[in-house]
Scaffold this active site. Structure first.
Site, PDB file in Angstrom:
ATOM      1  N   ASP A 171       0.674  -1.111  -0.160  1.00  0.00           N
ATOM      2  CA  ASP A 171      -0.009  -0.038   0.007  1.00  0.00           C
ATOM      3  C   ASP A 171       0.906   1.067   0.051  1.00  0.00           C
ATOM      4  OD1 ASP A 171      -2.621   0.884  -0.012  1.00  0.00           O
ATOM      5  OD2 ASP A 171      -2.858   1.069   2.144  1.00  0.00           O
ATOM      6  N   HIS A 254      -4.685   1.883  -7.305  1.00  0.00           N
ATOM      7  CA  HIS A 254      -5.674   1.731  -6.585  1.00  0.00           C
ATOM      8  C   HIS A 254      -6.867   1.489  -7.323  1.00  0.00           C
ATOM      9  CE1 HIS A 254      -3.819   2.413  -2.928  1.00  0.00           C
ATOM     10  NE2 HIS A 254      -4.699   1.891  -2.266  1.00  0.00           N
ATOM     11  N   HIS A 257      -6.794  -1.913  -8.180  1.00  0.00           N
ATOM     12  CA  HIS A 257      -7.067  -2.658  -6.968  1.00  0.00           C
ATOM     13  C   HIS A 257      -8.643  -3.046  -6.881  1.00  0.00           C
ATOM     14  CE1 HIS A 257      -8.986  -2.483  -3.077  1.00  0.00           C
ATOM     15  NE2 HIS A 257      -8.195  -3.429  -2.717  1.00  0.00           N
ATOM     16  N   HIS A 271      -5.797  -6.066   1.047  1.00  0.00           N
ATOM     17  CA  HIS A 271      -5.686  -4.979   0.261  1.00  0.00           C
ATOM     18  C   HIS A 271      -4.499  -4.623  -0.457  1.00  0.00           C
ATOM     19  CE1 HIS A 271      -6.834  -0.674  -0.428  1.00  0.00           C
ATOM     20  NE2 HIS A 271      -5.624  -0.442   0.045  1.00  0.00           N
TER      21      HIS A 271
HETATM   22 ZN    ZN Z   1      -4.771   1.558  -0.014  1.00  0.00          ZN
END
Ligand code: ZN
Length: 356
Positions: A171, A254, A257, A271
């Site tokens: 992340d 993201h 993602h 995540h």
């Molecule tokens: Zn994130």
């Protein structure tokens, strides 16, 4: 007129064994506290939380139900109102922390966040992800202000499985590439302004910190001997990445993602693990030099992050699946379009295909 902005948690404290400071710190916000404790660590941590609060704040402990949903927020809010809580403390992983943030907002009280894993940059942010009771994402809940205090006891973080630290590194790795995309394209950050200069410097420091210390931090964590590298990387994963993404903005990694989450295959992955795949796809989409791509991919391997779609459960990456991911990632108004170059479905499918 160009409006620039940046946002931060009110205070940030980090160190090994600092949980006993919680009561004294929380007492600066009020005399009565509601502590929302993650159900997974409730039994292990509740006595230490009670001891930390004793003599400083009157604490009511509640065991989090597991989901950050409207019903769970309402339940916690009601307990807080009943207890006359003047400050809400969240202790645990993302969903318990998000529930505490949302309940604090509804009660109009300050929030104190005590993360027990460093798996994402959520703890410092003014955002909660709300789920339906069946576990599907419902919506993002944005708050007018960030947590008033984020208190990180690295001795607790070090007891969690090393996989969480790896995910947090994934992340944190995204923060620079996404902020840089927003800087180049002039896209807004998470407060709908252009980023202030500090946002991009923090994002760069975040990436450099995990690249320089990530491997050593993971080794320290796996050996059960957290040291200086571990401290640096926890700070990068939680504080630098949090400030960097909110103030710098989010983009391709993201967006990928969110696209990957359309596939049931990836649901057992964290995540930050999916975001790491997003970073590699984003580097391809940004036409990054081969050596930069290789440097980041090799780093991901070294810190046990996924580098291929199969590593996050997509064993048969059919054209149909890649298109599902790309369609979600490229939706009109989606953060994918914060990238400096125009993004299309075909470009994203090609980037994903390169990661099979
Ligand atoms: Zn994130």
């Amino acid at each position: 007129m160009t409006l620039i902005g940046a946002r931060f948690p009110g205070r940030y404290l980090q160190g090994p064994g600092i949980l006993p400071l919680l009561g004294k710190e929380a007492a600066t916000f009020g005399r009565t506290a509601l502590c929302v404790v993650d159900r997974g660590i409730y039994d292990a941590l509740a006595p230490a939380v009670e001891a930390a609060c004793a003599g400083a704040v009157a604490a009511t402990l509640v065991r989090h139900g597991g989901e950050c949903s409207e019903s769970e927020i309402a339940r916690v809010e009601a307990i807080g109102r009943e207890a006359g809580a003047e400050v809400v403390i969240g202790i645990g992983g993302g969903k318990a922390l998000d529930t505490a943030k949302a309940a604090a907002f509804r009660l109009g009280r300050p929030s104190v966040i005590v993360p027990t894993i460093a798996a994402s940059d959520a703890p410092c942010s003014a955002l909660a992800v709300i789920y339906h009771d069946d576990g599907k994402v419902a919506y993002d809940f944005f708050f007018p202000r960030n947590p008033d205090l984020v208190l990180v006891d690295t001795a607790i973080i070090a007891r969690a499985p090393a996989r969480f630290l790896s995910a947090g590194i994934g992340d944190a790795l995204a923060t620079f590439y996404e902020a840089e995309a927003c800087r180049l394209s002039g896209a807004d950050n998470c407060m709908k302004t252009r980023g202030a200069a500090i946002a991009y410097e923090v994002a760069r420091l975040c990436r450099d910190t995990v690249l320089d210390h990530g491997v050593a931090a993971l080794a320290e964590c796996e050996a059960g001997a957290p040291g200086p590298a571990f401290e640096r990387v926890v700070e990068a994963n939680i504080l630098l990445s949090g400030v960097g993404f909110e103030s710098g903005g989010v983009a391709g990694a993201h967006a990928i993602h969110h696209g990957l989450c359309e596939l049931d295959d990836v649901h057992h992955h964290l995540h930050g693990e999916k975001v790491a795949i997003g970073v590699l796809a984003e580097l391809i989409l940004q036409s990054a030099p081969q050596e930069e791509f290789r440097r980041i991919r090799d780093f991901c391997v070294a810190v046990k992050l996924p580098v291929r779609l199969a590593d996050i459960g997509i064993a048969d990456a059919t054209e149909e699946k890649l298109r599902i991911v790309a369609e979600r990632a490229c939706r009109p108004g989606e953060i994918m379009h914060n990238e400096a170059a125009p993004m299309t479905l075909d470009k994203v499918v090609a980037a994903l295909r390169a990661l099979i």
